[in-house]
Write a protein that holds these residues in place. Structure first.
Motif, PDB file in Angstrom:
ATOM      1  N   GLY A 128      51.255   8.898 -17.148  1.00  0.00           N
ATOM      2  CA  GLY A 128      52.428   9.345 -16.413  1.00  0.00           C
ATOM      3  C   GLY A 128      52.978  10.668 -16.895  1.00  0.00           C
ATOM      4  O   GLY A 128      54.057  11.077 -16.498  1.00  0.00           O
ATOM      5  N   GLY A 129      52.266  11.312 -17.800  1.00  0.00           N
ATOM      6  CA  GLY A 129      52.720  12.611 -18.265  1.00  0.00           C
ATOM      7  C   GLY A 129      53.940  12.526 -19.163  1.00  0.00           C
ATOM      8  O   GLY A 129      54.695  13.475 -19.299  1.00  0.00           O
ATOM      9  N   LEU A 130      54.154  11.363 -19.762  1.00  0.00           N
ATOM     10  CA  LEU A 130      55.331  11.203 -20.604  1.00  0.00           C
ATOM     11  C   LEU A 130      55.094  11.735 -22.001  1.00  0.00           C
ATOM     12  O   LEU A 130      56.018  12.014 -22.739  1.00  0.00           O
ATOM     13  CB  LEU A 130      55.687   9.724 -20.706  1.00  0.00           C
ATOM     14  CG  LEU A 130      56.316   9.123 -19.477  1.00  0.00           C
ATOM     15  CD1 LEU A 130      56.293   7.619 -19.577  1.00  0.00           C
ATOM     16  CD2 LEU A 130      57.727   9.617 -19.338  1.00  0.00           C
ATOM     17  N   VAL A 131      53.816  11.813 -22.361  1.00  0.00           N
ATOM     18  CA  VAL A 131      53.509  12.156 -23.734  1.00  0.00           C
ATOM     19  C   VAL A 131      52.851  13.526 -23.748  1.00  0.00           C
ATOM     20  O   VAL A 131      51.790  13.714 -23.178  1.00  0.00           O
ATOM     21  CB  VAL A 131      52.566  11.107 -24.341  1.00  0.00           C
ATOM     22  CG1 VAL A 131      52.226  11.472 -25.763  1.00  0.00           C
ATOM     23  CG2 VAL A 131      53.222   9.754 -24.280  1.00  0.00           C
ATOM     24  N   THR A 132      53.521  14.472 -24.381  1.00  0.00           N
ATOM     25  CA  THR A 132      52.977  15.827 -24.344  1.00  0.00           C
ATOM     26  C   THR A 132      52.650  16.349 -25.722  1.00  0.00           C
ATOM     27  O   THR A 132      52.137  17.441 -25.865  1.00  0.00           O
ATOM     28  CB  THR A 132      53.977  16.788 -23.679  1.00  0.00           C
ATOM     29  OG1 THR A 132      55.240  16.618 -24.311  1.00  0.00           O
ATOM     30  CG2 THR A 132      54.100  16.500 -22.198  1.00  0.00           C
ATOM     31  N   ARG A 191      50.747  25.658 -24.032  1.00  0.00           N
ATOM     32  CA  ARG A 191      51.706  26.441 -23.266  1.00  0.00           C
ATOM     33  C   ARG A 191      52.524  27.351 -24.171  1.00  0.00           C
ATOM     34  O   ARG A 191      53.248  26.880 -25.043  1.00  0.00           O
ATOM     35  CB  ARG A 191      52.640  25.519 -22.484  1.00  0.00           C
ATOM     36  CG  ARG A 191      51.990  24.998 -21.223  1.00  0.00           C
ATOM     37  CD  ARG A 191      52.819  23.912 -20.643  1.00  0.00           C
ATOM     38  NE  ARG A 191      52.949  22.807 -21.592  1.00  0.00           N
ATOM     39  CZ  ARG A 191      53.687  21.732 -21.349  1.00  0.00           C
ATOM     40  NH1 ARG A 191      54.354  21.638 -20.247  1.00  0.00           N
ATOM     41  NH2 ARG A 191      53.749  20.759 -22.222  1.00  0.00           N
ATOM     42  N   MET A 233      57.654  15.111 -19.784  1.00  0.00           N
ATOM     43  CA  MET A 233      58.509  14.498 -18.772  1.00  0.00           C
ATOM     44  C   MET A 233      58.684  15.433 -17.591  1.00  0.00           C
ATOM     45  O   MET A 233      59.765  15.619 -17.074  1.00  0.00           O
ATOM     46  CB  MET A 233      59.855  14.164 -19.390  1.00  0.00           C
ATOM     47  CG  MET A 233      59.857  12.794 -20.004  1.00  0.00           C
ATOM     48  SD  MET A 233      60.948  12.757 -21.409  1.00  0.00           S
ATOM     49  CE  MET A 233      59.812  12.989 -22.755  1.00  0.00           C
ATOM     50  N   HIS A 234      57.579  16.109 -17.220  1.00  0.00           N
ATOM     51  CA  HIS A 234      57.715  17.171 -16.230  1.00  0.00           C
ATOM     52  C   HIS A 234      57.963  16.650 -14.831  1.00  0.00           C
ATOM     53  O   HIS A 234      58.506  17.349 -14.004  1.00  0.00           O
ATOM     54  CB  HIS A 234      56.469  18.051 -16.254  1.00  0.00           C
ATOM     55  CG  HIS A 234      55.197  17.256 -16.259  1.00  0.00           C
ATOM     56  ND1 HIS A 234      54.702  16.676 -15.141  1.00  0.00           N
ATOM     57  CD2 HIS A 234      54.364  16.910 -17.273  1.00  0.00           C
ATOM     58  CE1 HIS A 234      53.587  16.022 -15.443  1.00  0.00           C
ATOM     59  NE2 HIS A 234      53.368  16.141 -16.728  1.00  0.00           N
ATOM     60  N   ASP A 235      57.507  15.426 -14.575  1.00  0.00           N
ATOM     61  CA  ASP A 235      57.642  14.963 -13.193  1.00  0.00           C
ATOM     62  C   ASP A 235      58.940  14.181 -12.960  1.00  0.00           C
ATOM     63  O   ASP A 235      59.103  13.521 -11.953  1.00  0.00           O
ATOM     64  CB  ASP A 235      56.423  14.137 -12.780  1.00  0.00           C
ATOM     65  CG  ASP A 235      56.212  12.954 -13.692  1.00  0.00           C
ATOM     66  OD1 ASP A 235      55.364  12.120 -13.401  1.00  0.00           O
ATOM     67  OD2 ASP A 235      56.930  12.875 -14.715  1.00  0.00           O
ATOM     68  N   GLN A 236      59.821  14.254 -13.917  1.00  0.00           N
ATOM     69  CA  GLN A 236      61.071  13.529 -13.730  1.00  0.00           C
ATOM     70  C   GLN A 236      62.172  14.509 -13.372  1.00  0.00           C
ATOM     71  O   GLN A 236      62.233  15.612 -13.886  1.00  0.00           O
ATOM     72  CB  GLN A 236      61.448  12.807 -15.009  1.00  0.00           C
ATOM     73  CG  GLN A 236      60.767  11.485 -15.118  1.00  0.00           C
ATOM     74  CD  GLN A 236      61.309  10.752 -16.329  1.00  0.00           C
ATOM     75  OE1 GLN A 236      61.526  11.341 -17.372  1.00  0.00           O
ATOM     76  NE2 GLN A 236      61.557   9.478 -16.184  1.00  0.00           N
ATOM     77  N   ASN A 263      63.798   7.411 -22.881  1.00  0.00           N
ATOM     78  CA  ASN A 263      63.182   7.997 -21.693  1.00  0.00           C
ATOM     79  C   ASN A 263      61.868   7.316 -21.337  1.00  0.00           C
ATOM     80  O   ASN A 263      61.558   7.123 -20.163  1.00  0.00           O
ATOM     81  CB  ASN A 263      62.978   9.496 -21.907  1.00  0.00           C
ATOM     82  CG  ASN A 263      64.290  10.236 -21.810  1.00  0.00           C
ATOM     83  OD1 ASN A 263      65.153   9.874 -21.007  1.00  0.00           O
ATOM     84  ND2 ASN A 263      64.463  11.239 -22.656  1.00  0.00           N
TER      85      ASN A 263
END
Lengths: 397, 283
Positions: free
Chosen positions: A30-34, A74, B1-4, B27
């Motif tokens: 879910g893209g929560l962990v970067t 990035r 958390m880019h899509d939130q 979160n």
């Protein structure tokens, strides 16, 4: 991803369930962990469900990801980061070779530029690994890098600074205080104990008894008459006596701990005492059996409906049980042999069992087990035995 | 958390000092739609966190205070038989006696399901209830629906509430329960963190006084034989009291003269211990 990490956690004794692991994958997807920091936090909150295991988690994490940091490409000047790392690494070529997964000989033939290029290539692989690959710098090599000597602080490859690095946090071992007792939880044991309860009406009369209300109302020619009653609550009292002395009980510490843990959470009113080998004049409330002695006779003042559960291997020299001065402790020699004390206990609490962690097939080999089993109903401390013991304790009369 | 979207990311509130790790955990739990189980000794701000989340996400907060006698059904809904009986007997209300639905009252969990907006649901001190309650409740929170038997209707959650569960107990909750929550243990704040917390509450507190207070406070927590150690709440009240007292000098604290010990130690035996041991702090 991270399947090895999952299994290492399991092997280290952290009860991680596959469901929670899948959930972690969901969080990753879910893209929560970067960053690795995020991963550290996310994995812990999802996988580890008790602070007791936080310390083990920290250690496994540090071990597994030592020297690796999830890169964040990035806006970071990777080149500088890589060069700094390289400088650091060149002080320890062995570790570098290991981390990059190449031999030391090959490493020596490479120029710094080549090295950086190689390193960057690996980093790019790593970036993809974030979405499904399996190679990681630091863990890309098969042998995990040892704890000492190699970059004690862990290293960062890029990534914006977000306070401490996860490895550093993990190496901190902030949770070591909580890892002291870690019995394996066996839910089945809890299930078996669950049946040990006694429902009695207590508290204020605050429940409407519908049946009786209808009956009373009809009797009253339709004038409403409401009948209240007390609600049912579990009020079973349990005394648990545990043999915690001597080496003979040592092999069973785990299973007894589990039992004890469940007893504590299951029963509202459980009192635990400790004894050594068999029971003489005293049992103790404190595990070292020193500070809080409790006279066995004084247990008479307790509710006779209390269920008494004694845990012990009942294995000792016969004189310890039969002789008037059987106790090792001189102050306990009041003249009554232990066997009389045991008889007294069965008289005080007519619902009592003895749980023996030794396998029942070995019972005939020890004389004292036979003697004790004549006094108390003895059950094996296994799930089946526990089940039977509970049935026995809850029988009517 | 880019899509939130920004509004559903928690980043602290006006009176709550949040560490970064905890923010992440909150979160993640919100994103995974899992209840967050918080453990930790009293005074580490477990309950306050829920308030802070509600404030920060601008959602209403519903609090279910768990008591040992609480039944799951009470937390979901209540069928008010007595009022209905009364209405049918005297008929002086506007309710329609034949419509049972008018006598169904939602409990806290029920309310969090039927409100139009997303809410934060705090289930406070879950360990007080028995194991059956805990397991059954998690079933409901997992399915996000429950049946009202009396009217044979299923109530489904319109919006999945953000659920925070707190527990004081040292003992573990059951495995199925834990399996459905995310978990965090809040450790007692370090002195630096505590300084920030005090700062949030008392902006104009003198720096020296703050240093002395925090130092003495952590010393007091190390006293032997204390049953209930003073926590954040006690510290804040104590500082408030010190600031109110015109006769108070921060030097006194260093000399072991500690006023208002009663604010910090609330059990009489603890208080006695503290008075005795505080004399030794001198110098």
């Amino acid at each position: 991803m991270f399947v090895n990490f999952f299994y290492t956690l399991r092997e280290s004794g952290v009860p991680v369930s596959p469901t929670s692991f899948l959930r972690l994958q969901k969080a990753l997807g879910g893209g929560l962990v970067t960053s690795l920091n995020d991963f550290y936090t996310a994995a812990r909150t999802i996988l580890v469900k008790s602070e007791r295991y936080f310390d083990i988690y920290d250690r496994v994490f540090a071990h597994h990801f030592h020297g690796a940091e999830l890169p964040d490409f990035r806006g970071v000047d990777l080149d500088t980061a890589a060069r700094e790392l390289l400088d650091e690494w060149l002080k320890n070529p062995d570790a570098l070779a290991e981390a990059l997964g190449i031999s030391r000989e090959k490493l020596q033939t490479m120029s710094p530029e080549e090295l950086i290029k190689y390193f960057m290539d690996r980093l790019k692989e790593q970036n993809e690994a974030h979405h499904g690959g399996s190679r990681w710098i630091g863990t890309g090599g098969t042998s995990p890098v040892g704890h000492s000597g190699f970059h004690p602080g862990g290293m960062r490859v890029g990534g914006r600074s977000m306070g401490k690095s996860a490895i550093k946090v993990a190496l901190d071992r902030r949770y070591k205080d909580y890892s002291m007792e870690g019995p394996l939880t066996e839910a089945q044991m809890g299930e078996a104990l669950k049946r040990l309860r006694k429902m009695v009406p207590v508290g204020p009369k605050d429940r409407v008894n519908v049946e009786d209300t209808i009956r009373a109302t009809t009797k009253n020619a339709g004038e409403i008459e409401i009948v209240f009653e007390r609600s049912l609550r579990d009020r079973l009292k349990v005394i648990l006596m545990i043999d915690n002395g001597g080496w003979s009980m040592d092999p069973y510490v785990d299973v007894v701990q589990t039992l004890f843990n469940y007893a504590r959470s299951q029963f509202k009113d459980v009192k635990t005492f400790y004894y050594h080998n068999t029971i003489y004049d005293f049992v103790w409330e404190d595990p070292p059996r020193r500070y809080k002695p409790q006279k066995v006779e004084d247990l008479a003042s307790r509710d006779p409906e209390t269920r008494l559960i004694i845990v012990g291997d009942a294995s000792m020299a016969p004189y310890e049980l039969m002789a008037t001065d059987g106790s090792i402790h001189i102050e306990e020699r009041s003249g009554l042999p232990s066997i009389d004390r045991l008889h007294l206990l069965t008289k005080l609490f007519h619902r009592s069992v003895w749980l023996n962690p030794t396998p029942s097939r070995l019972w005939p080999m020890t004389r004292t087990i036979g003697i004790v089993a004549n006094i108390f109903q003895m059950f094996e401390l296994t799930l089946e035995g526990l089940d039977n013991a509970v049935t026995f304790l809850m029988r009517r009369n | 958390m880019h899509d939130q979207s920004n509004e559903s990311v928690f980043s602290g509130a006006s009176k709550y000092v949040l560490d970064e790790e905890l923010a992440k955990i909150v979160n993640i739990s919100i994103a995974l739609e899992m209840p967050l189980l918080l453990k930790g000794e009293p005074g580490t701000g477990k309950t306050m966190l829920a308030h802070a989340i509600a404030e920060s996400l601008k959602m209403p907060l519903l609090i279910l205070n768990v008591k040992s006698s609480l039944k799951l059904i009470d937390a979901l809904y209540q069928y008010d038989t007595l009022t209905r009986l009364n209405d049918s007997r005297f008929g002086d209300s506007k309710r329609d006696v034949s419509n049972i639905e008018e006598y169904i009252r939602m409990g806290k969990i029920g309310q969090s399901f039927v409100t139009d907006t997303k809410v934060v649901l705090l289930i406070d001190e879950i360990d007080k209830a028995d194991t059956d309650f805990q397991d059954d409740m998690l079933d409901v929170l997992d399915q996000m629906e429950f049946d009202i038997m009396e009217i044979d209707k299923t109530t489904k959650a319109r919006n999945r509430p953000v659920i925070i569960i707190t527990s004081n107990a040292k003992k573990d909750l059951s495995d199925p329960f834990l399996g459905r929550c995310t978990f965090h243990h809040i450790a007692f704040p370090e002195p630096d963190m505590m300084r920030q917390i005090v700062r949030v509450h008392f902006q104009d507190l003198d720096k020296d006084l703050m240093d002395v207070c925090i130092k003495v406070f952590y010393k007091l927590r190390e006293f032997q034989g204390i049953e209930k150690k003073p926590a954040t709440r006690e510290l804040l009240n104590w500082v408030r009291a010190l600031m109110q007292d015109p006769d108070f000098r921060s030097k006194d604290l260093m000399l072991g003269k500690i006023p208002f010990l009663g604010i910090l130690f609330k059990k009489s035996s603890d208080y006695q211990h503290a008075v005795q041991q505080s004399r030794r702090l001198r110098g």
